[in-house]
Design an enzyme around this catalytic site. Sequence first.
Site, short mmCIF file in Angstrom:
data_model
loop_
_atom_site.label_atom_id
_atom_site.label_comp_id
_atom_site.label_asym_id
_atom_site.label_seq_id
_atom_site.Cartn_x
_atom_site.Cartn_y
_atom_site.Cartn_z
N CYS A 199 0.82 -1.22 0.00
CA CYS A 199 0.00 0.00 0.00
C CYS A 199 0.85 1.27 0.00
O CYS A 199 0.33 2.36 -0.25
CB CYS A 199 -0.94 0.01 1.19
N HIS A 213 -3.37 7.09 3.02
CA HIS A 213 -3.78 5.82 2.43
C HIS A 213 -5.11 5.42 3.06
O HIS A 213 -5.30 5.50 4.27
CB HIS A 213 -2.71 4.76 2.70
N ASN A 231 -10.24 -0.34 0.48
CA ASN A 231 -8.77 -0.21 0.47
C ASN A 231 -8.26 -0.72 -0.88
O ASN A 231 -8.32 -1.92 -1.15
CB ASN A 231 -8.20 -1.02 1.63
O1 UT7 Z 1 -3.65 -1.34 3.67
C1 UT7 Z 1 -3.05 -2.22 4.50
C2 UT7 Z 1 -3.31 -2.54 5.66
N1 UT7 Z 1 -4.42 -2.99 6.40
C3 UT7 Z 1 -4.95 -2.25 7.36
O2 UT7 Z 1 -4.64 -1.10 7.54
C4 UT7 Z 1 -5.88 -2.89 8.29
C5 UT7 Z 1 -5.62 -2.46 9.71
N2 UT7 Z 1 -6.57 -3.05 10.65
C6 UT7 Z 1 -7.87 -2.73 10.63
O3 UT7 Z 1 -8.32 -1.93 9.84
C7 UT7 Z 1 -8.75 -3.37 11.68
O4 UT7 Z 1 -7.95 -4.09 12.58
C8 UT7 Z 1 -9.82 -4.32 11.06
C9 UT7 Z 1 -10.89 -3.50 10.36
C10 UT7 Z 1 -9.19 -5.30 10.11
C11 UT7 Z 1 -10.52 -5.08 12.19
O5 UT7 Z 1 -11.08 -4.17 13.13
P1 UT7 Z 1 -10.85 -4.39 14.70
O6 UT7 Z 1 -11.60 -3.33 15.37
O7 UT7 Z 1 -9.38 -4.48 14.92
O8 UT7 Z 1 -11.57 -5.77 14.91
P2 UT7 Z 1 -10.97 -7.11 15.49
O9 UT7 Z 1 -10.05 -7.76 14.49
O10 UT7 Z 1 -10.46 -6.86 16.84
O11 UT7 Z 1 -12.27 -7.98 15.57
C12 UT7 Z 1 -13.35 -7.62 16.44
C13 UT7 Z 1 -14.47 -8.63 16.24
C14 UT7 Z 1 -14.00 -10.08 16.28
O12 UT7 Z 1 -15.00 -10.83 16.94
P3 UT7 Z 1 -14.77 -11.29 18.48
O13 UT7 Z 1 -13.52 -12.13 18.43
O14 UT7 Z 1 -14.61 -10.02 19.24
O15 UT7 Z 1 -16.02 -12.05 18.75
C15 UT7 Z 1 -13.97 -10.46 14.83
O16 UT7 Z 1 -14.15 -11.86 14.64
O17 UT7 Z 1 -15.07 -8.44 14.96
C16 UT7 Z 1 -15.12 -9.69 14.25
N3 UT7 Z 1 -15.04 -9.47 12.83
C17 UT7 Z 1 -16.08 -9.23 12.05
N4 UT7 Z 1 -17.41 -9.18 12.31
C18 UT7 Z 1 -18.24 -8.90 11.27
C19 UT7 Z 1 -13.92 -9.41 12.07
N5 UT7 Z 1 -14.24 -9.16 10.79
C20 UT7 Z 1 -15.58 -9.05 10.75
C21 UT7 Z 1 -16.50 -8.79 9.72
N6 UT7 Z 1 -17.82 -8.72 10.01
N7 UT7 Z 1 -16.11 -8.57 8.44
#
Ligand code: UT7
Length: 312
Positions: free
Chosen positions: A112, A237, A267
């Site tokens: 990215c 980004h 993204n």
């Molecule tokens: O361009 C390159 C780089 N990439 C990035 O910049 C991504 C950076 N990271 C992020 O943007 C965030 O970490 C994410 C958007 C990927 C995830 O958000 P988060 O607030 O960090 O969520 P999390 O991974 O801590 O997950 C929270 C909950 C989990 O459930 P439990 O374990 O709390 O029950 C996940 O399983 O959300 C769940 N979850 C979803 N639920 C519904 C993860 N993905 C999804 C989804 N829909 N698509």
Amino acid sequence: MNAGVLGIGRYIPEKIVTNFDLEKIMDTSDEWIRTRTGIEQRRIAADHEDTSDLAYHAAVNALDNAGIAAEEIDMIIVATVTPDQPFPTVSCMLQERLGAKKASAFDVSAACAGFMYGMITAKQFIETKAYKHILVVGVEKLSKVTDWKDRNTAVLFGDGAGAVVMGPVSEGRGILSFELGSDGTGGKYLYQNEHDHIVMNGREVFKFAVRQMGESAVNVLDKAGLSKEDVDFLIPHQANIRIMEAARQRLDLPEEKMSKTIQYYGNTSAASIPLSIVHEIEQGKIKDDDLLVMVGFGGGLTWGAIAIRWGK
Ligand code: UT7
């Protein structure tokens, strides 16, 4: 003499996939995606469109906008992690298709942050007067490396392309400062696996991005001898609205001074910064002589930032 942008263009595939469409094929919700990422929809390329096709349309658009013929291009740099194949490169395919007969061509792989790496590489050739006109393209067809069974990543990405023609610009305009960096110890947090799918530890990438985006933005201002008050527009980004907001707050900028296009495109990795700039120009928000700070980060881990005085 500074290198700057002589023209800019983009291409976005026609097909729109909304969060509601994704709700039907995986265990997710519009509410979760919107509140956790800011994404509402993304563009997905057609089966017959590969990365080089997206790149070609954006390049033609940028050349048109610059008023420069393909034959005048000395070098083509394509930033992508989703090339049609490892070789020939997308840049060589583009060189042939555009008829850019005298151009040398290579791809840059910095995920990215790729567009920042491409622009900063181009700047060196232009400012040493080795080359005059360089086409830099940021392009991804991420849909072909997306694991549509992994809701952690599948909801995040989109396809698209942005391109700039770079060359010498008038006094005071162009790239004023830059920063590039990498940290291979974080490679394990974002990579392509043996099935060619994207795998990500979202929380770790999030922490890195929040820290690095703000830091790099401040660093390029320092290097250019400018302050936060000088910034007209921040182009982060577009990976997650919460990460972008953290960078904006680090620069004490009001909301209207940060580009936000993630809701339309998701993204798009190397394409996200040029896509955002074109969007803001179309909205009449970026004008000649504006000071822009662009900042990207991505898998590698990599990062890059540029302070640029917009215009020829
Ligand atoms: O361009 C390159 C780089 N990439 C990035 O910049 C991504 C950076 N990271 C992020 O943007 C965030 O970490 C994410 C958007 C990927 C995830 O958000 P988060 O607030 O960090 O969520 P999390 O991974 O801590 O997950 C929270 C909950 C989990 O459930 P439990 O374990 O709390 O029950 C996940 O399983 O959300 C769940 N979850 C979803 N639920 C519904 C993860 N993905 C999804 C989804 N829909 N698509």
